[in-house]
Design a protein around this motif. Structure first.
Motif, mmCIF file in Angstrom:
data_model
loop_
_atom_site.group_PDB
_atom_site.id
_atom_site.type_symbol
_atom_site.label_atom_id
_atom_site.label_comp_id
_atom_site.label_asym_id
_atom_site.label_seq_id
_atom_site.Cartn_x
_atom_site.Cartn_y
_atom_site.Cartn_z
ATOM 1 N N ARG A 245 -25.450 31.648 -27.479
ATOM 2 C CA ARG A 245 -25.662 31.336 -26.062
ATOM 3 C C ARG A 245 -26.789 32.211 -25.532
ATOM 4 N N ALA A 249 -28.317 33.123 -19.743
ATOM 5 C CA ALA A 249 -27.462 32.054 -19.215
ATOM 6 C C ALA A 249 -26.516 32.626 -18.173
ATOM 7 N N ASP A 282 -25.758 24.749 -21.691
ATOM 8 C CA ASP A 282 -26.401 26.009 -21.298
ATOM 9 C C ASP A 282 -27.365 26.528 -22.356
#
Length: 448
Positions: A245, A249, A282
């Motif tokens: 990720r 984010a 994301d």
């Protein structure tokens, strides 16, 4: 006999004696972990227990072998292979007329009993259960009882190995049988008695030593390996990858994180989405990593190794039970050695019990003896048997009527005679498959 955990206190300096001046054993403080340790300590130090019943060390093999038939595939595979091969061997009874004359006996109660040892059970099934007892517990027992439901008037009833023990004297010679019953108190039967039994070597007593005690470390390792592999398959990701990720984010709320985790678990579980591809968000990336893969557990190799270890413990070639790959030639060689080198000792010990215990009970003072009909197991194919018999007798050995019956063809009159080809003479050719040499002079078995 009641028992309880025993601890030995630290011994003071110098020898310890009782009130009569007899030395008393003393060791550093230590606890007995189980009955086997306590029984082994008592036996090793020559301590005799009043009314000992069954030695405490005898319970160890019973506990180790209790569920091995159900839980250990390698043991069941090898033990069942041996038991199936041995239990289907027919037993024949012979009378020793002289050193050069043997006559088969089929109508004596001994022969009838071996043909039908139990009224409501096939002989192979009875012997199979008995042999499994022997191979797992290293002891077996059968009781000879009168029966009105068999042609011999007797029956053999198996005593499960978990319900009997062989009691021994100070020289480890069998002295009595300790029979455990679920319907009443245990009984001790002094020997000799109408029982057939056998046992292997034991360091203490005459109860045998279960191979499961020797193999328990290997079997425990196999159990742990199977559990570990199941855990890998159950909990490991279906693909060796991680989800990355982006660092910038936005932070996940608890609800958002739980929602994504639940959605991803759906792809890992057993629902209708299992095995699919999760939808990322994301800016996430599914990155493959060099992680541990299920193939690295070496499932097949581990199982074959355990099979081979168990087969070797029972003196069976691993190729015969599929534990190791073999060729046609060496598997055929192992098959030929099966009833001589591999299973021969088992068969000899079993045969000795029948001749030394069963024959004196049913035919005392006679010249009868029991012998396994190994020819029933060692027969080759039909073509091999036909060639061998024809060579051995030097002429055709089957009538046309017998051949037609073997092929399920109707009977024809005049086919009962044995046909002898013209090129076969008694005292002439060695075999109907041979041809007469040209150098054979007339008058020596060759037709004029």
């Amino acid at each position: 006999m009641r028992w309880w955990p025993v601890s030995r206190k630290a011994a003071p300096a110098g020898p310890v004696v009782d009130q009569d001046g007899v030395p008393v054993l003393a060791k550093a403080a230590e606890s007995f972990g189980d009955l086997s340790q306590l029984g082994g300590y008592l036996a090793a130090n020559g301590i005799r227990v009043v009314d000992p019943g069954v030695p405490l060390s005898n319970y160890a093999d019973t506990a180790a072998a209790a569920r091995v038939w159900e839980t250990q595939p390698s043991v069941r595979k090898v033990v069942d292979y041996i038991a199936r091969q041995l239990c289907t061997i027919p037993w024949h009874v012979y009378e020793r007329v002289s050193d050069t004359d043997r006559r088969r006996v089929t109508d004596h109660p001994l022969a009838l009993l071996l043909g039908q040892p139990a009224p409501h059970r096939s002989p192979a099934r009875l012997w199979h259960s008995t042999l499994v007892d022997w191979l797992i517990y290293d002891r077996w027992c059968q009781q000879l009882l009168p029966s009105a439901d068999t042609a011999s008037g007797f029956e053999l009833r198996r005593k499960p190995a978990r319900r009997f023990h062989v009691l021994a004297d100070d020289d480890d010679e069998p002295d009595a049988l300790h029979l455990i019953s679920s319907r009443g108190p245990a009984t001790v039967v002094p020997l000799p008695a109408p029982y057939l039994f056998d046992h292997g070597y034991a360091t203490v007593g005459a109860d045998g030593t279960s191979p499961m005690l020797t193999l328990r470390q290997i079997l425990a390792e196999q159990t742990e390996a199977v559990e570990y592999r199941r855990s890998v398959w159950r909990n490991g990701a279906r693909v060796p990858a991680v989800i990355e990720r982006p660092a910038d984010a936005p932070a996940w709320s608890k609800t958002t994180k739980e929602r994504f985790q639940a959605a991803f678990n759906a792809f890992m579980g057993r629902g209708n989405q299992a095995g699919g591809t999760p939808i990322l968000e994301d800016g996430m990336k599914l990155v493959t990593v060099e992680a541990f893969k299920p193939i690295d557990t070496q499932d097949i190799e581990g199982r074959r190794l355990t099979d081979a270890e168990v087969a070797s413990a029972y003196h069976i070639a691993p190729e015969l039970v599929g534990a190791r790959e073999g060729t046609f030639s060496n598997i055929d060689a192992f098959r030929q050695m099966l009833f001589t080198i591999s299973l021969g000792p088992y068969l000899t010990q079993w045969q000795d019990v029948l001749n030394s215990m069963l024959v004196p009970l049913l035919a005392p003072g006679s010249n009868l003896y029991v012998e396994a009909n190994l020819e029933a197991k060692l027969r080759g194919s039909f073509t091999e048997q036909a060639a061998l018999l024809q060579t051995a007798v030097g002429a055709p050995y089957m009538e046309r009527a017998e051949a037609r019956a073997a092929m399920n063809l109707p009977y024809i009159e005049g086919t009962e005679d044995l046909v002898v080809p013209l090129n076969v003479l008694v005292g002439g050719l060695a075999s109907p498959r041979d041809t007469a040499p040209d150098a054979l002079p007339k008058g020596r078995g060759r037709p004029a």
